[in-house]
Motif scaffolding. Structure first.
Motif, mmCIF file in Angstrom:
data_model
loop_
_atom_site.group_PDB
_atom_site.id
_atom_site.type_symbol
_atom_site.label_atom_id
_atom_site.label_comp_id
_atom_site.label_asym_id
_atom_site.label_seq_id
_atom_site.Cartn_x
_atom_site.Cartn_y
_atom_site.Cartn_z
ATOM 1 N N ALA A 96 0.664 -1.344 -0.065
ATOM 2 C CA ALA A 96 -0.044 -0.253 0.015
ATOM 3 C C ALA A 96 0.870 1.229 0.047
ATOM 4 C CB ALA A 96 -0.952 -0.097 1.232
ATOM 5 N N ALA A 97 1.901 1.260 0.893
ATOM 6 C CA ALA A 97 2.931 2.375 0.797
ATOM 7 C C ALA A 97 3.532 2.771 -0.512
ATOM 8 C CB ALA A 97 4.014 2.331 1.813
ATOM 9 N N VAL A 153 2.152 1.602 -3.665
ATOM 10 C CA VAL A 153 1.255 2.379 -4.521
ATOM 11 C C VAL A 153 1.059 3.920 -4.039
ATOM 12 C CG1 VAL A 153 -1.236 2.276 -5.147
ATOM 13 C CG2 VAL A 153 0.214 -0.015 -4.917
ATOM 14 N N SER A 154 0.768 4.333 -3.024
ATOM 15 C CA SER A 154 0.663 5.403 -2.535
ATOM 16 C C SER A 154 1.566 6.403 -2.726
ATOM 17 C CB SER A 154 0.388 5.698 -0.946
ATOM 18 O OG SER A 154 1.706 5.567 -0.397
ATOM 19 N N LEU A 155 2.858 6.052 -2.912
ATOM 20 C CA LEU A 155 4.187 6.868 -3.276
ATOM 21 C C LEU A 155 4.293 7.120 -4.763
ATOM 22 C CD1 LEU A 155 6.962 5.171 -1.035
ATOM 23 C CD2 LEU A 155 5.760 7.617 -0.682
ATOM 24 N N ASP A 156 3.349 6.404 -5.540
ATOM 25 C CA ASP A 156 3.203 6.592 -7.361
ATOM 26 C C ASP A 156 4.664 6.857 -7.613
ATOM 27 O OD1 ASP A 156 1.987 7.183 -9.509
ATOM 28 O OD2 ASP A 156 1.852 9.201 -9.136
ATOM 29 N N THR A 161 4.619 0.042 -9.113
ATOM 30 C CA THR A 161 3.289 -0.246 -8.891
ATOM 31 C C THR A 161 2.926 -1.548 -9.026
ATOM 32 O OG1 THR A 161 2.451 2.111 -9.178
ATOM 33 C CG2 THR A 161 0.894 0.523 -9.189
#
Length: 83
Positions: A18-19, A21-24, A30
């Motif tokens: 999740a981290a 993905v959230s950091l893009d 991803t």
């Protein structure tokens, strides 16, 4: 002992993915986050069905496994459409 390992691996791997993905960090990162999500789901499916009173988590992670496999396909396997 094995149930504890499955539970904690699934939880920690889910947080790490999740981290990511959230950091893009881009498509490739991803995609690898979705691979980690897949491993998390597999661990939590096993934990959920092997642990007494945790079948709900196992069932939820069956659905999440399918969603995460779509993410792996979209980000790591499928060619990005030309723009």
């Amino acid at each position: 002992m094995m149930l504890t390992v499955l539970q904690w691996y699934g939880a920690i791997a889910g947080v790490v993915a999740a981290a990511m993905v959230s950091l893009d960090l881009g498509r490739r990162a991803t995609g690898w986050a979705f691979v980690i999500f897949v491993s998390s789901s597999i661990a939590l499916i096993a934990w959920g069905f092997l642990n007494k009173d945790s079948a709900g988590i196992g069932a939820q992670n069956i659905v999440l496994l399918l969603i995460n496999c779509i993410g792996v396909y979209r980000y790591l396997i499928r060619k990005k459409a030309p723009q």
